[in-house]
Design a protein around this motif. Structure first.
Motif, PDB file in Angstrom:
ATOM      1  N   LEU A   1      -6.519  -0.966   5.839  1.00  0.00           N
ATOM      2  CA  LEU A   1      -7.399   0.156   5.543  1.00  0.00           C
ATOM      3  C   LEU A   1      -8.792  -0.444   5.402  1.00  0.00           C
ATOM      4  N   LYS A   2      -9.766   0.155   6.049  1.00  0.00           N
ATOM      5  CA  LYS A   2     -11.129  -0.381   6.094  1.00  0.00           C
ATOM      6  C   LYS A   2     -12.086   0.610   5.438  1.00  0.00           C
ATOM      7  N   VAL A   3     -12.881   0.110   4.480  1.00  0.00           N
ATOM      8  CA  VAL A   3     -13.896   0.951   3.836  1.00  0.00           C
ATOM      9  C   VAL A   3     -15.206   0.167   3.766  1.00  0.00           C
ATOM     10  N   PRO A   4     -16.321   0.873   3.650  1.00  0.00           N
ATOM     11  CA  PRO A   4     -17.610   0.178   3.525  1.00  0.00           C
ATOM     12  C   PRO A   4     -17.655  -0.678   2.258  1.00  0.00           C
ATOM     13  N   GLU A   5     -18.335  -1.794   2.358  1.00  0.00           N
ATOM     14  CA  GLU A   5     -18.457  -2.735   1.240  1.00  0.00           C
ATOM     15  C   GLU A   5     -19.088  -2.100   0.000  1.00  0.00           C
ATOM     16  N   HIS A   6     -19.916  -1.089   0.193  1.00  0.00           N
ATOM     17  CA  HIS A   6     -20.616  -0.461  -0.930  1.00  0.00           C
ATOM     18  C   HIS A   6     -19.740   0.517  -1.718  1.00  0.00           C
ATOM     19  N   PHE A   7     -18.500   0.752  -1.304  1.00  0.00           N
ATOM     20  CA  PHE A   7     -17.629   1.678  -2.035  1.00  0.00           C
ATOM     21  C   PHE A   7     -17.482   1.241  -3.489  1.00  0.00           C
ATOM     22  N   THR A   8     -17.485   2.202  -4.377  1.00  0.00           N
ATOM     23  CA  THR A   8     -17.263   1.918  -5.799  1.00  0.00           C
ATOM     24  C   THR A   8     -15.775   1.648  -6.017  1.00  0.00           C
ATOM     25  N   GLU A   9     -15.430   1.148  -7.184  1.00  0.00           N
ATOM     26  CA  GLU A   9     -14.015   0.916  -7.509  1.00  0.00           C
ATOM     27  C   GLU A   9     -13.226   2.218  -7.448  1.00  0.00           C
ATOM     28  N   THR A  10     -13.812   3.304  -7.886  1.00  0.00           N
ATOM     29  CA  THR A  10     -13.140   4.611  -7.834  1.00  0.00           C
ATOM     30  C   THR A  10     -12.889   5.031  -6.391  1.00  0.00           C
ATOM     31  N   GLU A  11     -13.892   4.856  -5.546  1.00  0.00           N
ATOM     32  CA  GLU A  11     -13.731   5.209  -4.131  1.00  0.00           C
ATOM     33  C   GLU A  11     -12.661   4.337  -3.473  1.00  0.00           C
ATOM     34  N   LYS A  12     -12.654   3.064  -3.823  1.00  0.00           N
ATOM     35  CA  LYS A  12     -11.633   2.163  -3.271  1.00  0.00           C
ATOM     36  C   LYS A  12     -10.236   2.563  -3.752  1.00  0.00           C
ATOM     37  N   THR A  13     -10.120   2.924  -5.027  1.00  0.00           N
ATOM     38  CA  THR A  13      -8.830   3.349  -5.581  1.00  0.00           C
ATOM     39  C   THR A  13      -8.336   4.613  -4.882  1.00  0.00           C
ATOM     40  N   ASN A  14      -9.224   5.544  -4.642  1.00  0.00           N
ATOM     41  CA  ASN A  14      -8.839   6.777  -3.956  1.00  0.00           C
ATOM     42  C   ASN A  14      -8.496   6.531  -2.491  1.00  0.00           C
ATOM     43  N   ALA A  15      -9.165   5.586  -1.857  1.00  0.00           N
ATOM     44  CA  ALA A  15      -8.968   5.324  -0.433  1.00  0.00           C
ATOM     45  C   ALA A  15      -7.573   4.791  -0.113  1.00  0.00           C
ATOM     46  N   ILE A  16      -6.960   4.059  -1.044  1.00  0.00           N
ATOM     47  CA  ILE A  16      -5.662   3.436  -0.743  1.00  0.00           C
ATOM     48  C   ILE A  16      -4.484   4.394  -0.895  1.00  0.00           C
ATOM     49  N   LYS A  17      -4.771   5.641  -1.226  1.00  0.00           N
ATOM     50  CA  LYS A  17      -3.718   6.652  -1.343  1.00  0.00           C
ATOM     51  C   LYS A  17      -3.626   7.443  -0.045  1.00  0.00           C
ATOM     52  N   ASP A  18      -2.387   7.771   0.342  1.00  0.00           N
ATOM     53  CA  ASP A  18      -2.221   8.595   1.532  1.00  0.00           C
ATOM     54  C   ASP A  18      -2.483  10.060   1.200  1.00  0.00           C
ATOM     55  N   GLU A  19      -2.258  10.933   2.159  1.00  0.00           N
ATOM     56  CA  GLU A  19      -2.553  12.354   1.963  1.00  0.00           C
ATOM     57  C   GLU A  19      -1.703  13.004   0.872  1.00  0.00           C
ATOM     58  N   LYS A  20      -0.591  12.362   0.495  1.00  0.00           N
ATOM     59  CA  LYS A  20       0.268  12.869  -0.574  1.00  0.00           C
ATOM     60  C   LYS A  20      -0.057  12.225  -1.927  1.00  0.00           C
ATOM     61  N   GLY A  21      -1.059  11.349  -1.944  1.00  0.00           N
ATOM     62  CA  GLY A  21      -1.458  10.692  -3.182  1.00  0.00           C
ATOM     63  C   GLY A  21      -0.668   9.436  -3.501  1.00  0.00           C
ATOM     64  N   ILE A  22       0.137   8.961  -2.539  1.00  0.00           N
ATOM     65  CA  ILE A  22       0.950   7.761  -2.731  1.00  0.00           C
ATOM     66  C   ILE A  22       0.135   6.535  -2.302  1.00  0.00           C
ATOM     67  N   ILE A  23       0.142   5.507  -3.137  1.00  0.00           N
ATOM     68  CA  ILE A  23      -0.586   4.274  -2.818  1.00  0.00           C
ATOM     69  C   ILE A  23       0.155   3.525  -1.712  1.00  0.00           C
ATOM     70  N   ARG A  24      -0.535   3.297  -0.600  1.00  0.00           N
ATOM     71  CA  ARG A  24       0.055   2.626   0.569  1.00  0.00           C
ATOM     72  C   ARG A  24      -0.563   1.263   0.869  1.00  0.00           C
ATOM     73  N   TRP A  25      -1.714   0.978   0.265  1.00  0.00           N
ATOM     74  CA  TRP A  25      -2.406  -0.290   0.511  1.00  0.00           C
ATOM     75  C   TRP A  25      -2.796  -0.896  -0.831  1.00  0.00           C
ATOM     76  N   THR A  26      -3.139  -2.170  -0.823  1.00  0.00           N
ATOM     77  CA  THR A  26      -3.584  -2.841  -2.047  1.00  0.00           C
ATOM     78  C   THR A  26      -4.863  -3.624  -1.772  1.00  0.00           C
ATOM     79  N   TRP A  27      -5.663  -3.740  -2.815  1.00  0.00           N
ATOM     80  CA  TRP A  27      -6.884  -4.545  -2.749  1.00  0.00           C
ATOM     81  C   TRP A  27      -6.628  -5.968  -3.250  1.00  0.00           C
ATOM     82  N   ASP A  28      -5.409  -6.275  -3.655  1.00  0.00           N
ATOM     83  CA  ASP A  28      -5.100  -7.603  -4.201  1.00  0.00           C
ATOM     84  C   ASP A  28      -5.415  -8.738  -3.221  1.00  0.00           C
TER      85      ASP A  28
END
Length: 107
Positions: free
Chosen positions: A48-75
């Motif tokens: 999953l690719k997001v702009p470097e300027h994304f906030t932690e909240t935006e990054k947390t929301n981005a890793i969820k699929d359309e059902k709200g399930i976390i599918r990716w990790t930032w680890d």
């Protein structure tokens, strides 16, 4: 139950290390579900690719699929050309051989 070749953590660590040697074009292929399915037999894109300027909240929301399930990790995130990449978390025993084959193809 059969033994797994890799744990989910090992898969994520090994792929994160291996992508350092891939071109931007090769990494971008793994943003597509179809390419990720062919190479790893996973049902969501490898990265999953997001702009470097994304906030932690935006990054947390981005890793969820359309059902709200976390599918990716930032680890194991990595940065390239102003973007940050998260890695897929959905790994099962059936994926291990695909991962092993892909890693061997990079040697």
């Amino acid at each position: 139950m059969s033994q797994r070749i890799y744990s989910n953590t090992e898969i994520q660590e090994k792929i994160a290390a291996a992508v350092k040697n891939l071109s931007d074009a090769e990494i971008d292929k793994f943003l597509k579900k179809s390419h990720s399915k062919t190479v790893f037999d996973i049902n969501t894109p490898l990265f999953l690719k997001v702009p470097e300027h994304f906030t932690e909240t935006e990054k947390t929301n981005a890793i969820k699929d359309e059902k709200g399930i976390i599918r990716w990790t930032w680890d194991y995130e990595f940065t390239r050309n102003g973007f940050v990449y998260a890695i897929n978390t959905q790994w099962y025993a059936r994926n291990d051989e695909y991962v092993q084959r892909w890693l061997q193809s990079l040697e």
